[in-house]
Scaffold this motif. Structure first.
Motif, PDB file in Angstrom:
ATOM      1  N   ALA A 225       0.818  -1.211   0.000  1.00 54.00           N
ATOM      2  CA  ALA A 225       0.000   0.000   0.000  1.00 54.00           C
ATOM      3  C   ALA A 225       0.854   1.265   0.000  1.00 54.00           C
ATOM      4  O   ALA A 225       0.364   2.345  -0.351  1.00 54.00           O
ATOM      5  N   ARG A 226       2.117   1.148   0.373  1.00 55.30           N
ATOM      6  CA  ARG A 226       3.035   2.291   0.300  1.00 55.30           C
ATOM      7  C   ARG A 226       3.143   2.816  -1.125  1.00 55.30           C
ATOM      8  O   ARG A 226       3.468   3.997  -1.342  1.00 55.30           O
ATOM      9  N   GLU A 227       2.872   1.980  -2.096  1.00 51.74           N
ATOM     10  CA  GLU A 227       2.992   2.366  -3.502  1.00 51.74           C
ATOM     11  C   GLU A 227       1.794   3.160  -4.007  1.00 51.74           C
ATOM     12  O   GLU A 227       1.810   3.647  -5.135  1.00 51.74           O
ATOM     13  N   THR A 228       0.746   3.305  -3.204  1.00 49.56           N
ATOM     14  CA  THR A 228      -0.472   3.980  -3.651  1.00 49.56           C
ATOM     15  C   THR A 228      -0.422   5.464  -3.333  1.00 49.56           C
ATOM     16  O   THR A 228       0.314   5.913  -2.457  1.00 49.56           O
ATOM     17  N   ARG A 229      -1.235   6.215  -4.034  1.00 50.97           N
ATOM     18  CA  ARG A 229      -1.263   7.663  -3.822  1.00 50.97           C
ATOM     19  C   ARG A 229      -1.768   8.034  -2.433  1.00 50.97           C
ATOM     20  O   ARG A 229      -1.427   9.107  -1.915  1.00 50.97           O
ATOM     21  N   ALA A 230      -2.544   7.185  -1.813  1.00 49.97           N
ATOM     22  CA  ALA A 230      -3.031   7.477  -0.463  1.00 49.97           C
ATOM     23  C   ALA A 230      -1.887   7.587   0.534  1.00 49.97           C
ATOM     24  O   ALA A 230      -2.024   8.242   1.575  1.00 49.97           O
ATOM     25  N   PHE A 231      -0.756   6.965   0.226  1.00 48.30           N
ATOM     26  CA  PHE A 231       0.372   6.988   1.147  1.00 48.30           C
ATOM     27  C   PHE A 231       1.080   8.340   1.152  1.00 48.30           C
ATOM     28  O   PHE A 231       1.650   8.753   2.156  1.00 48.30           O
ATOM     29  N   TYR A 232       1.033   9.040   0.036  1.00 46.02           N
ATOM     30  CA  TYR A 232       1.901  10.201  -0.147  1.00 46.02           C
ATOM     31  C   TYR A 232       1.683  11.276   0.911  1.00 46.02           C
ATOM     32  O   TYR A 232       0.567  11.710   1.185  1.00 46.02           O
TER      33      TYR A 232
END
Length: 311
Positions: A225-232
């Motif tokens: 999930a670190r790769e998703t935009r929600a992580f940014y």
């Protein structure tokens, strides 16, 4: 103590027992493996000392241009130097990633002295966005054992030759999307509680046997999930990666080769593709200069030579 796992013909993950915390452990330390970066080492060192880094563990990967002397002059007693000029293989001929090995060595041998540990290259800067220091920017993240910071990728800014002055003042244009799916643009470096680290790769660290990680807001995600935009998030600490600097320095970087043995043509192709992607649709980013202006009273020009070391 160490357990090795292979990927292809190289060992890029090292597992180990975490260090025991010293009773008085405190502060943030940086781990750096470096080879021939005398031109830029002072700026990198003084910036991070100004930002509150208390100790620098520098792994000397065969420097011949005075890099270590530059760092010693900039950092004094805050500097610890380890000779690290090697290419090691296991009994089956699998190369052990020298950068990962340095990170593992530093964590296991020095990590117990520090509350936080991070692992950077000379072209990477940790920029406090709101606080006046990195330890202050980390203060709200005490519940996190691994914090992942996305690369903000800076290009050549039109410089064919190295310009006068420092990296921060000359390179203020970057790719607009740190979470881009474009190959080579999205990656992370970590700040960790070293006394919970159980395995290390260059761009992923396991703590207590788990790969979960936080963003700089303290929100926890799985490694996937670190790769998703929600992580940014770069609300508190922004990781600037000055991947190219000038075109001449980029060409010298290509000639030096990667950390792992790679065919020259493959390395050249990969680097040039990444640079093309970085410089597509660039935006202005002055976060590092804004930080320096905030904490030095506007003395951003001449920073490498003129700013006193603190911390």
């Amino acid at each position: 103590m160490f357990g090795f796992l292979q990927r292809g013909q190289s060992i890029t993950r090292i597992a180990f027992d975490p260090p025991k915390p010293a009773p008085d452990r405190a502060g943030l330390a940086l781990v750096l493996i470096v080879r021939n970066e005398a031109r830029h080492a002072a700026e990198w060192a003084r910036f991070h000392a100004l930002a509150g880094v208390s100790r620098f563990y520098v792994y000397d990967n065969g420097c011949t241009d005075g890099t270590i002397e530059v760092l010693r002059a900039a950092l004094g007693e805050a500097l610890v130097v380890m000779p690290w000029n090697q290419k090691l293989r296991d009994g089956r001929g699998h190369e052990i990633h020298n950068q990962v090995l340095a990170y593992a060595h530093a964590t296991r041998n020095f990590g117990g002295r520090h509350r936080w540990l991070s692992y950077l290259d000379v072209d990477e800067f940790l920029v406090p966005k709101q606080a006046d220091s990195l330890p202050q920017a980390l203060a709200h993240l005490g519940g996190c054992r691994c914090i992942s910071l996305p690369w903000h990728m800076f290009g050549r800014a039109g410089h064919m030759q190295p310009p006068a002055g420092g990296v921060l003042e000359n390179y203020t244009r970057r790719n607009p999307d740190p979470m881009s799916n474009t190959r080579g643009l999205r990656n992370f470096k970590m700040i960790v509680d070293p006394c919970h680290v159980t395995a290390i790769k260059v761009h992923a660290i396991e703590t207590d046997g788990q790969t979960d990680t936080c963003n700089d807001r303290g929100e926890s995600f799985s490694l996937t999930a670190r790769e998703t935009r929600a992580f940014y998030s770069a609300d508190h600490i922004q990781l600037n990666h000055y991947y190219t600097r000038s075109d001449a320095e980029l060409r010298a970087k290509i000639a030096r080769g990667p950390n792992l043995t790679t065919p020259d043509a493959d390395h050249l192709r990969r680097v040039l593709r990444k640079v093309e992607n970085i410089e597509a649709g660039e935006v202005e980013d002055r976060a590092a200069l804004d930080y320096l202006a905030r904490v030095t009273g506007g003395r951003t020009a001449g920073f490498p030579a003129g700013t006193p070391v603190t911390g």
